[in-house]
Design a protein around this motif. Structure first.
Motif, short mmCIF file in Angstrom:
data_model
loop_
_atom_site.label_atom_id
_atom_site.label_comp_id
_atom_site.label_asym_id
_atom_site.label_seq_id
_atom_site.Cartn_x
_atom_site.Cartn_y
_atom_site.Cartn_z
N UNK A 293 -32.24 0.75 -28.90
CA UNK A 293 -32.62 0.28 -30.25
C UNK A 293 -32.28 0.14 -31.43
N UNK A 294 -31.66 1.12 -32.12
CA UNK A 294 -30.98 1.27 -33.52
C UNK A 294 -29.15 0.92 -33.05
N UNK A 295 -28.73 0.57 -31.66
CA UNK A 295 -27.71 0.48 -31.54
C UNK A 295 -27.81 -1.70 -31.56
N UNK A 296 -28.89 -1.57 -30.95
CA UNK A 296 -29.19 -3.45 -30.33
C UNK A 296 -28.94 -3.81 -32.04
N UNK A 297 -29.70 -2.92 -33.02
CA UNK A 297 -30.21 -3.84 -34.59
C UNK A 297 -28.84 -3.68 -35.17
N UNK A 298 -27.99 -2.63 -35.42
CA UNK A 298 -26.47 -2.49 -35.28
C UNK A 298 -25.81 -4.08 -35.00
N UNK A 299 -25.76 -4.37 -33.76
CA UNK A 299 -24.98 -5.17 -33.08
C UNK A 299 -25.12 -6.12 -33.50
N UNK A 300 -26.65 -6.59 -33.92
CA UNK A 300 -27.04 -7.73 -34.32
C UNK A 300 -26.87 -8.43 -36.07
N UNK A 301 -26.62 -6.89 -36.81
CA UNK A 301 -26.96 -7.25 -38.20
C UNK A 301 -25.38 -7.63 -37.99
N UNK A 302 -24.28 -6.75 -37.85
CA UNK A 302 -23.01 -7.58 -37.81
C UNK A 302 -22.16 -8.64 -36.97
N UNK B 282 -20.69 -4.68 -21.96
CA UNK B 282 -20.40 -4.25 -22.84
C UNK B 282 -20.95 -3.24 -23.38
N UNK B 283 -22.31 -3.62 -23.48
CA UNK B 283 -23.02 -3.16 -24.63
C UNK B 283 -23.18 -1.25 -24.33
N UNK B 284 -23.60 -1.08 -22.67
CA UNK B 284 -23.42 -0.05 -22.10
C UNK B 284 -21.71 0.82 -22.37
N UNK B 285 -20.29 -0.05 -22.46
CA UNK B 285 -19.31 0.82 -22.58
C UNK B 285 -19.74 1.34 -24.22
N UNK C 104 -14.95 -10.25 -24.39
CA UNK C 104 -13.58 -8.93 -23.73
C UNK C 104 -13.40 -7.79 -24.80
N UNK C 105 -13.61 -6.62 -24.50
CA UNK C 105 -13.58 -4.86 -25.46
C UNK C 105 -12.49 -4.51 -24.94
N UNK C 106 -11.83 -4.25 -25.71
CA UNK C 106 -10.51 -2.85 -24.90
C UNK C 106 -11.42 -1.69 -25.55
N UNK C 107 -10.45 -0.86 -24.70
CA UNK C 107 -11.75 0.72 -25.80
C UNK C 107 -11.23 0.29 -26.58
N UNK C 108 -9.93 0.21 -26.83
CA UNK C 108 -10.00 0.67 -28.95
C UNK C 108 -11.48 0.04 -29.72
N UNK C 109 -11.58 -1.51 -28.93
CA UNK C 109 -12.86 -2.70 -29.95
C UNK C 109 -14.13 -1.25 -29.41
N UNK C 110 -14.11 -1.15 -28.50
CA UNK C 110 -14.99 0.18 -28.08
C UNK C 110 -15.43 1.26 -29.45
N UNK C 111 -14.23 1.79 -29.10
CA UNK C 111 -14.25 3.21 -29.73
C UNK C 111 -14.44 2.51 -31.69
N UNK D 256 -20.63 5.80 -28.05
CA UNK D 256 -21.33 6.47 -29.33
C UNK D 256 -22.26 7.65 -28.66
N UNK D 257 -23.11 8.21 -27.91
CA UNK D 257 -23.77 8.89 -27.16
C UNK D 257 -22.46 9.93 -27.30
N UNK D 258 -21.52 10.16 -26.48
CA UNK D 258 -20.54 10.86 -26.07
C UNK D 258 -19.81 11.44 -27.58
N UNK D 259 -20.15 10.78 -28.90
CA UNK D 259 -20.44 11.05 -30.26
C UNK D 259 -20.69 11.50 -30.65
#
Length: 83
Positions: A40-49, A60-63, A10-17, A68-71
């Protein structure tokens, strides 16, 4: 990011941010991984964490990816100065 065992995260908006900003500040957003596609970079980042559940949960991944794309879009805009 609490969720019952076995349920999708469960991700809140602040978690996604927070995840998006952490990604943007990581080496995965730097030139080292510039040849890798963004997903692929985001996937690696998440898995590394240790966030494989987010990487494997499509919604959740798409959120996180969309944030990230917005930033990235904001970071690539030229700075306008008032005269």
């Amino acid at each position: 990011m609490a969720s019952p065992i076995g349920d999708p995260p469960l991700l809140t908006d602040s978690d996604v941010d927070a995840l998006a900003w952490q990604f943007m500040s990581s080496t995965y957003a730097e030139d080292t991984y510039a040849d890798w596609p963004l997903d692929r970079r985001l996937d690696g980042f998440l898995r590394r964490r240790g966030l494989s559940r987010i990487a494997e949960d499509g919604d959740a991944y798409r959120l996180v990816l969309n944030r990230v794309m917005a930033y990235i879009g904001l970071a690539s805009r030229p700075v306008r100065r008032n005269r």
